[in-house]
Design an enzyme around this catalytic site. Sequence first.
Site, PDB file in Angstrom:
ATOM      1  N   LYS A   6       0.840  -1.203   0.000  1.00 17.55           N
ATOM      2  CA  LYS A   6       0.000   0.000   0.000  1.00 17.55           C
ATOM      3  C   LYS A   6       0.872   1.249   0.000  1.00 17.55           C
ATOM      4  O   LYS A   6       0.570   2.224  -0.686  1.00 17.55           O
ATOM      5  CB  LYS A   6      -0.914   0.011   1.238  1.00 17.55           C
ATOM      6  CG  LYS A   6      -2.062  -0.984   1.158  1.00 17.55           C
ATOM      7  CD  LYS A   6      -3.353  -0.304   0.724  1.00 17.55           C
ATOM      8  CE  LYS A   6      -4.490  -1.276   0.513  1.00 17.55           C
ATOM      9  NZ  LYS A   6      -4.997  -1.850   1.776  1.00 17.55           N
ATOM     10  N   LYS A  48      -7.261 -16.784 -13.358  1.00 21.51           N
ATOM     11  CA  LYS A  48      -8.085 -16.470 -12.203  1.00 21.51           C
ATOM     12  C   LYS A  48      -9.056 -15.337 -12.519  1.00 21.51           C
ATOM     13  O   LYS A  48      -8.701 -14.382 -13.185  1.00 21.51           O
ATOM     14  CB  LYS A  48      -7.141 -16.039 -11.085  1.00 21.51           C
ATOM     15  CG  LYS A  48      -7.801 -15.735  -9.788  1.00 21.51           C
ATOM     16  CD  LYS A  48      -6.743 -15.482  -8.711  1.00 21.51           C
ATOM     17  CE  LYS A  48      -7.387 -14.846  -7.504  1.00 21.51           C
ATOM     18  NZ  LYS A  48      -6.954 -13.490  -7.251  1.00 21.51           N
ATOM     19  N   LYS A  51     -11.058  -8.865  -9.822  1.00 21.98           N
ATOM     20  CA  LYS A  51     -11.464  -7.514 -10.184  1.00 21.98           C
ATOM     21  C   LYS A  51     -10.337  -6.775 -10.907  1.00 21.98           C
ATOM     22  O   LYS A  51     -10.584  -6.094 -11.897  1.00 21.98           O
ATOM     23  CB  LYS A  51     -11.875  -6.741  -8.930  1.00 21.98           C
ATOM     24  CG  LYS A  51     -13.211  -6.055  -9.142  1.00 21.98           C
ATOM     25  CD  LYS A  51     -13.730  -5.414  -7.881  1.00 21.98           C
ATOM     26  CE  LYS A  51     -13.143  -4.032  -7.734  1.00 21.98           C
ATOM     27  NZ  LYS A  51     -13.248  -3.433  -6.428  1.00 21.98           N
TER      28      LYS A  51
END
Length: 328
Positions: A111, A194, A197
């Site tokens: 992050k 896979k 999103k």
Amino acid sequence: MEKVVSGIRPTGNLHLGNYFGAVRSFVKMQDEYDCMFFIADWHSLTTHPKPGDIQQSARTILAEYLACGIDPKKAPIYVQSDVPETLELYLYLNMNMYLGELERVTTFKEKARKQPDNVNAGLLTYPTLMAADILQHRAAKVPVGKDQEQNMEQARKCARRFNNIYGVDFFPEPQNFYFSDQAIKIPGLDGSGKMGKSEGNCIYLRDDDKTIRKKVMKAVTDAGPQEPNSPRPEVIENLFTFLRIVSSPEVYAHFDAQWNDCTLRYGDLKKQIAEDLCAMVAPIRERIEAFSADVDLLDRIAREGAEVARASAAATVREVRKIIGFRV
Ligand code: TRP
């Protein structure tokens, strides 16, 4: 019965990969354990969402989980920010967590790399908040994805350290329960392994029939079977994975035989998958629409869930205050 707690990120809509992963395992666990689920809207603040979006995102994901079969009578479902008791525990636990170890958590490092202008303290102490979510209910098991391994390690550390510092055996060390171990992995239909999103290849539970058909018909294939009984390349095996999930064993056997004797036409296979998938998704989509249209019901379910969660958290925090030496 063992206690199970898990948090749900309120980001976007559920797709088939989520459905056959986390969602179905939550639905199964609610019959086997003393479960509580919550929507982690505090955690989502690390990326500073717009005030007007917060409640809507929570309602969206709540409607979808309910539509998939979470039964609030079996497993209370609540919104994290409705349970302020969590924050008191979060503060206490933070006193026993160290800068160095929090900086080493991979999700923090990622992050920090992705949002270098917003490396806030909440991001750093994300694992402590997660530990408070779990420990406030003294949960034994936490269904999570493999990406949560380090956060769970921190949660166990929080439990262990608290027990050691105060010489008590108060918090159980919560164990990971990987739903991926028993989940069906849903492939992408774009040739990627896979459905996800970030891969942009999802079939959503909110998709209508037309959208589903279009997505399935666009699935990547190859030139077709060349030799009898040959192994299937990955993109074709992906289609068969879908077939196995949404169609009957007879239908699967029919197309499998066609593959083996080289008479398979991919167009037929895709049509079959599309129709069976539509039949599977349609009732879920209709339930999502019904729940989404009933905001009062959603809010009541969340409020009732929060009452159960607050009682459980308050009891824990009370004991924790006593152990630390505060007045209760
Ligand atoms: N960190 C989890 C995720 O990204 C969400 C979460 C927050 C959670 N608090 C939790 C999961 C407590 C399990 C238990 O998916």
